[in-house]
Scaffold this active site. Structure first.
Site, PDB file in Angstrom:
ATOM      1  N   SER A 149       0.830  -1.211   0.000  1.00 23.40           N
ATOM      2  CA  SER A 149       0.000   0.000   0.000  1.00 23.40           C
ATOM      3  C   SER A 149       0.861   1.256   0.000  1.00 23.40           C
ATOM      4  O   SER A 149       0.353   2.329  -0.300  1.00 23.40           O
ATOM      5  CB  SER A 149      -0.904   0.083   1.223  1.00 23.40           C
ATOM      6  N   GLU A 196      -4.972   0.081  -8.265  1.00 22.56           N
ATOM      7  CA  GLU A 196      -3.929   1.029  -8.659  1.00 22.56           C
ATOM      8  C   GLU A 196      -2.798   0.228  -9.299  1.00 22.56           C
ATOM      9  O   GLU A 196      -2.297  -0.723  -8.699  1.00 22.56           O
ATOM     10  CB  GLU A 196      -3.393   1.798  -7.445  1.00 22.56           C
TER      11      GLU A 196
END
Ligand code: NAI
Length: 653
Positions: A404, A437
């Site tokens: 992340s 993403e």
């Protein structure tokens, strides 16, 4: 004689202003030809038509251009018989065109719908007036409010089409002479009356309207188009056709210029831009036939389910036997839940479950086309994993990290394939959240990126490209967003009030509820790794971490939770803790802020961070940031995302 008019405007036969002019001319020609007794309108290339070109809606509906309304009016004026022969999709304006005809037939694979509501609009070419006249009015209303398509079978059941034809070309070749008198009867929907429901009483229609208003969100919270749609259908119930139509046109024209519709159309276009990467050479994507996942924790398990759902067999490598058991249970439980809800057959659940294998040995993923790492968020652990994986996994396969926040290039550097290395950042729960993403390392190849975008489509994810920078797009902004929320709490505003104000703004969840859902430890760990990152002005996160107030998982965080419950209950202890820490840190108290001011400050922090991300080249376009916040963080779509919202605010300031 029957004349066939074919909608042929690749790729999806959209009825743009320009193309509508051509169709109108063909209809006028048919009208002026005395030998023509009927006109059949059909599509080409497997589509009837996707409807009006969304580009033509931008800003205002140009009254001087030819629109589908003009085509429909020409049909209405004509004495000839019109037939719509549908194959494939017939959406929006195209279905409205079909509704203006005397008969509608469709092939079995056809899909019909009026999806305008999804763009904050209503059907604007008579759809709201004709559909409730043709089919049961409550079905018409529900179909338009949901904006979903119906199959040919369902369309026949509803009376939306008259017949299913297996072979459209022989239907088209048939000619008017060979049709039965019934098939040649004039049957304009505009001349029909709205039918009362079977169990009707005098008040049935007003009742349908009143109930419908109750089922949709308030006008200011994303429900504007829904309420206008109900108003338009009410006009179909109460007014003669021409007056109802005039009302629909007026409501539609108002909505075209409304902020929620502009916002939704902005997102529609932004989504189509996502995979366009300036300066990237074209590359043929690889096909991902099998995948591996390293780490069978929360994320690894969710990612594996996502692949299984897309029909891609996947192997999870997890060293901890207990965790394998837990992961198996999660997978089994999830598929059984789908079976119970009637979304999947038992066989399908079994098949998908079987397509997820487990191993404690890295060699189990040696032949996979893609291996995604989802182990603990710790650079040393991740580097060790990639150091071991790289020599084992076949040459040419892609390696990815689900990190992340960590540096993708640092991980790629321990492998001999930095070109086939990238970040694939899924969001929790990975099998549900639509956002992915795609993180581009400095050596990630064009082919690797093309493969990632293609894979995202297969996985039914919306993929946004991010540069390799701390927190990528979403989490970097999320830290700023929560930092401002914590700052407000430090100034004496109760977390529950802040959350309520953000929900009122339209967020799916308030920032403190999100903290508790993700786990306060997650943020604490991030803060340890990045002491330069200011997550709070007081040691609030340290204190919560020490007290094991980690959120939902420990029953206490910024809220308290009853045993086994996810319901957040306001906790005064937290407010006292904030007050104590604020006093010690000398934070000025200002608890009397309005809800609007709360939202203005928090969303303002978000926008500022978005601007920095654009300036630093982390995101390609403002629209990319908007998509991240809509699909990953529950930003209200009717506000168009933080960057669109900031422009709108500026325009109205
Ligand atoms: P987790 O703690 O639930 O799972 C990690 C798993 O990796 C554990 O089952 C552990 O046994 C296994 N593992 C550890 N070392 C290993 C090794 N050397 N080889 C194979 N397996 C190993 O963690 P979670 O939440 O699933 O996170 C995983 C990654 O995903 C982290 O990088 C995290 O930042 C990222 N992430 C987490 C999100 C979340 O909301 N939890 C969202 C998006 C990304």
């Amino acid at each position: 004689m029957n004349k066939v008019i074919t909608l042929h405007n690749p790729p999806v036969n959209a009825l743009s202003f320009k193309y509508s002019e051509k169709i109108l001319k063909e209809i006028q020609d048919a009208e002026n030809d005395a030998t023509v007794t009927s006109v059949t309108i059909t599509g080409a290339n497997g589509f009837f038509s996707a409807g009006v070109d969304v580009n033509d809606f931008q800003k205002v509906w140009d009254p001087s251009g030819t629109t589908v309304r003009d085509i429909i009016e020409a049909i209405e004026r004509s004495d000839k018989i019109f037939i719509a022969a549908i194959d494939g999709i017939a959406l929006g304006g195209a279905l409205e065109l079909a509704l203006a005809c005397d008969r509608r037939v469709a092939t079995p694979r056809s899909k019909l719908g009026l999806p305008e509501i999804k763009l904050g609009l209503i059907p604007g070419a008579g759809g709201t007036q004709r559909l409730p006249r043709l089919i049961a009015p409550q079905e018409a209303l529900s179909m338009m409010l949901k904006g979903e398509t119906v199959s040919a079978d369902r369309a026949l059941e509803l009376g939306l089409i008259d017949e299913i034809v297996e072979d459209l070309s022989s239907f088209l070749a048939e000619g008017a002479e060979r049709r039965s008198p019934e098939q040649c009867r004039r049957r304009r929907v505009s001349e029909m009356n709205v039918q009362l429901p079977a169990t009707a009483q005098a008040f049935a229609l007003p009742y349908i309207i009143a109930e419908a208003h109750k089922t949709v969100p308030p006008e200011e919270s994303g429900g504007l188009a829904a309420h206008k749609l109900i108003d338009a259908v009410q006009a179909a119930f109460e007014l003669p056709f021409a007056r109802g139509l005039a009302r629909e046109y007026r409501l539609f024209d108002e909505l075209v210029a409304s902020t929620p519709s502009l916002a939704l159309r902005h997102l529609f276009f932004a989504e189509r831009e996502l995979s366009k990467i300036p300066g990237l050479p074209p590359a043929e994507p690889l096909e991902i036939k099998t995948a591996g996942v390293i780490g069978g924790g929360t994320m690894g398990t969710g990612i594996a389910i996502t692949f299984a759902n897309a029909g891609i067999p996947v192997t999870i490598v997890e060293p901890n036997a207990d965790q394998i058991g837990k992961s198996r249970q999660t997978i089994f439980g999830m598929f059984m839940h789908q079976v119970k809800r009637g979304r999947m057959t038992q066989e399908e659940a079994w098949k998908r479950g079987q397509s997820i294998a487990f191993s404690d040995d890295y060699s189990a993923v040696a032949d996979c086309d893609l291996v995604i790492e989802a182990v603990f968020e710790n650079m040393a652990v991740k580097k060790e994993v990639f150091g071991k994986l790289d020599p084992i996994v076949k040459t040419g396969a892609i390696l990815a990290s689900n990190t992340s926040t960590l540096d993708i290039d640092e991980m790629a550097a321990v492998t001999k394939r930095p070109g086939q290395f990238l970040g694939l950042h899924f969001f929790a729960p990975a099998n549900i959240m639509k956002l992915l993403e795609i993180v581009r390392g400095k050596e990630t190849s064009a082919q690797t990126l093309a493969t990632a975008f293609k894979l995202a489509k297969q996985l039914r994810k919306v993929a946004v490209l991010s540069a390799n920078a701390f927190g990528f797009i979403g989490n970097r902004m999320f830290f700023e967003y929560t930092r401002e929320a914590v700052a407000l709490a430090e100034e004496g505003v109760p977390p529950a009030r802040i959350d309520a104000a953000m929900k009122k703004f339209g967020m799916a969840m308030g920032p403190f509820a999100t903290f508790d859902l993700s786990g306060i430890d997650v943020f604490w760990h991030v803060a340890q790794g990045r002491p330069d990152l200011e997550l709070a002005r007081t040691p609030i996160l340290d204190r919560l971490y020490e007290q094991k107030r980690l959120g939902q998982k420990t029953g206490k965080g910024f809220y308290k939770y009853a045993e086994g419950s996810r319901e957040a209950v306001r906790d005064e202890e937290i407010e006292e803790l904030f007050a104590e820490l604020a006093k010690a840190a000398g934070v000025k108290q200002n608890p009397d802020v309005s809800d609007d001011e709360i939202a203005r400050r928090i969303v303002g922090a978000l926008i500022k961070s978005g601007e920095e991300i654009l300036r630093d080249g982390v995101a390609l376009r403002p629209g990319d940031i908007d998509i991240v916040w809509i699909y990953g963080y529950g930003f209200p779509p009717y506000r168009g995302g933080p960057m669109f919202y900031s422009q709108e605010e500026l325009a109205h300031a």
